[in-house]
Write a protein that holds these residues in place. Sequence first.
Motif, PDB file in Angstrom:
ATOM      1  N   PHE A  71     -13.343 -47.024  28.462  1.00  0.00           N
ATOM      2  CA  PHE A  71     -13.322 -46.149  29.622  1.00  0.00           C
ATOM      3  C   PHE A  71     -11.939 -46.193  30.247  1.00  0.00           C
ATOM      4  O   PHE A  71     -11.210 -47.173  30.093  1.00  0.00           O
ATOM      5  CB  PHE A  71     -14.376 -46.595  30.645  1.00  0.00           C
ATOM      6  CG  PHE A  71     -15.782 -46.299  30.208  1.00  0.00           C
ATOM      7  CD1 PHE A  71     -16.419 -45.149  30.621  1.00  0.00           C
ATOM      8  CD2 PHE A  71     -16.465 -47.167  29.369  1.00  0.00           C
ATOM      9  CE1 PHE A  71     -17.709 -44.860  30.218  1.00  0.00           C
ATOM     10  CE2 PHE A  71     -17.744 -46.896  28.950  1.00  0.00           C
ATOM     11  CZ  PHE A  71     -18.377 -45.733  29.368  1.00  0.00           C
ATOM     12  N   GLY A  72     -11.582 -45.138  30.971  1.00  0.00           N
ATOM     13  CA  GLY A  72     -10.290 -45.077  31.638  1.00  0.00           C
ATOM     14  C   GLY A  72     -10.117 -46.216  32.630  1.00  0.00           C
ATOM     15  O   GLY A  72     -11.091 -46.827  33.081  1.00  0.00           O
ATOM     16  N   LYS A  73      -8.870 -46.475  32.991  1.00  0.00           N
ATOM     17  CA  LYS A  73      -8.575 -47.619  33.865  1.00  0.00           C
ATOM     18  C   LYS A  73      -9.172 -47.473  35.268  1.00  0.00           C
ATOM     19  O   LYS A  73      -9.330 -48.449  35.978  1.00  0.00           O
ATOM     20  CB  LYS A  73      -7.070 -47.836  33.960  1.00  0.00           C
ATOM     21  CG  LYS A  73      -6.321 -46.699  34.592  1.00  0.00           C
ATOM     22  CD  LYS A  73      -4.836 -46.962  34.652  1.00  0.00           C
ATOM     23  CE  LYS A  73      -4.135 -45.758  35.262  1.00  0.00           C
ATOM     24  NZ  LYS A  73      -2.724 -45.924  35.327  1.00  0.00           N
ATOM     25  N   ASN A  74      -9.516 -46.255  35.669  1.00  0.00           N
ATOM     26  CA  ASN A  74     -10.087 -46.041  36.999  1.00  0.00           C
ATOM     27  C   ASN A  74     -11.582 -46.340  37.072  1.00  0.00           C
ATOM     28  O   ASN A  74     -12.136 -46.436  38.156  1.00  0.00           O
ATOM     29  CB  ASN A  74      -9.834 -44.608  37.458  1.00  0.00           C
ATOM     30  CG  ASN A  74      -8.362 -44.343  37.681  1.00  0.00           C
ATOM     31  OD1 ASN A  74      -7.623 -45.227  38.070  1.00  0.00           O
ATOM     32  ND2 ASN A  74      -7.935 -43.131  37.432  1.00  0.00           N
ATOM     33  N   TRP A  75     -12.213 -46.434  35.918  1.00  0.00           N
ATOM     34  CA  TRP A  75     -13.640 -46.751  35.888  1.00  0.00           C
ATOM     35  C   TRP A  75     -13.854 -48.231  36.172  1.00  0.00           C
ATOM     36  O   TRP A  75     -13.105 -49.073  35.697  1.00  0.00           O
ATOM     37  CB  TRP A  75     -14.207 -46.474  34.499  1.00  0.00           C
ATOM     38  CG  TRP A  75     -14.396 -45.044  34.143  1.00  0.00           C
ATOM     39  CD1 TRP A  75     -13.428 -44.161  33.776  1.00  0.00           C
ATOM     40  CD2 TRP A  75     -15.621 -44.330  34.093  1.00  0.00           C
ATOM     41  NE1 TRP A  75     -13.974 -42.947  33.492  1.00  0.00           N
ATOM     42  CE2 TRP A  75     -15.336 -43.023  33.683  1.00  0.00           C
ATOM     43  CE3 TRP A  75     -16.940 -44.679  34.347  1.00  0.00           C
ATOM     44  CZ2 TRP A  75     -16.307 -42.055  33.532  1.00  0.00           C
ATOM     45  CZ3 TRP A  75     -17.918 -43.713  34.197  1.00  0.00           C
ATOM     46  CH2 TRP A  75     -17.601 -42.415  33.791  1.00  0.00           C
ATOM     47  N   LEU A  76     -14.904 -48.556  36.908  1.00  0.00           N
ATOM     48  CA  LEU A  76     -15.361 -49.936  36.978  1.00  0.00           C
ATOM     49  C   LEU A  76     -16.132 -50.193  35.695  1.00  0.00           C
ATOM     50  O   LEU A  76     -16.578 -49.259  35.033  1.00  0.00           O
ATOM     51  CB  LEU A  76     -16.280 -50.155  38.176  1.00  0.00           C
ATOM     52  CG  LEU A  76     -15.643 -50.098  39.552  1.00  0.00           C
ATOM     53  CD1 LEU A  76     -16.704 -50.321  40.627  1.00  0.00           C
ATOM     54  CD2 LEU A  76     -14.544 -51.107  39.681  1.00  0.00           C
ATOM     55  N   ASN A  77     -16.311 -51.451  35.348  1.00  0.00           N
ATOM     56  CA  ASN A  77     -17.106 -51.778  34.162  1.00  0.00           C
ATOM     57  C   ASN A  77     -17.676 -53.177  34.305  1.00  0.00           C
ATOM     58  O   ASN A  77     -17.472 -53.839  35.308  1.00  0.00           O
ATOM     59  CB  ASN A  77     -16.268 -51.628  32.886  1.00  0.00           C
ATOM     60  CG  ASN A  77     -15.077 -52.558  32.867  1.00  0.00           C
ATOM     61  OD1 ASN A  77     -15.248 -53.775  32.868  1.00  0.00           O
ATOM     62  ND2 ASN A  77     -13.877 -52.003  32.856  1.00  0.00           N
ATOM     63  N   ASP A  78     -18.372 -53.606  33.267  1.00  0.00           N
ATOM     64  CA  ASP A  78     -18.995 -54.933  33.302  1.00  0.00           C
ATOM     65  C   ASP A  78     -18.177 -55.981  32.565  1.00  0.00           C
ATOM     66  O   ASP A  78     -18.656 -57.061  32.296  1.00  0.00           O
ATOM     67  CB  ASP A  78     -20.415 -54.871  32.729  1.00  0.00           C
ATOM     68  CG  ASP A  78     -20.446 -54.424  31.275  1.00  0.00           C
ATOM     69  OD1 ASP A  78     -19.397 -53.982  30.758  1.00  0.00           O
ATOM     70  OD2 ASP A  78     -21.521 -54.492  30.654  1.00  0.00           O
TER      71      ASP A  78
END
Length: 121
Positions: A31-38
Motif C-alpha cells: 500500500f502507498g506510504k499514506n495508508w496505515l497498516n498492520d
Amino acid sequence: MKIFCISILNQNFKIFKNLNLTPVGLGSKKFGKNWLNDKNGKNISKKNLYFGEYTFHYNLWKNKNLISNPNDWIGFCTYRRFWIKQNYSNPKTIKDLSSAILKEVPSLWKDYDVILAEPLR
C-alpha cells in the motif's frame, strides 16, 4: 470520532480521505506510504491470513500511537460497509455516501461505551 476504513485493495485512498475516514491497508499487498497498516511497530501482521482485520486492531492497541484522545470514539468499517446515519438507506453513489456516513457521534449514543452493528444476513 475517528473511523478506520479497512481495505485489502490498494485503491480508493482519496475517496476514503474525502469522507474523513482513515484508510488502513491489510494483507500481503503493498500500500502507498499514506495508508496505515498492520505492519508497523509491534505487530502480528503475518497472522493476517488467519485473523483478518484483527491484526490491525492488535496493532492499534499495542502501539497506542494512533489515538490522541482517549475520550474519542473509534469506529472500524470495511471498504464496502460503512457507519451510516440511522435514517438513510444504502447509498448508491459516492455523493450519497458522503451525506449518509456518520461524521460525529449521535447524541443517542452518549451513554454508551460500545456500539455493535446488527449481523448481516
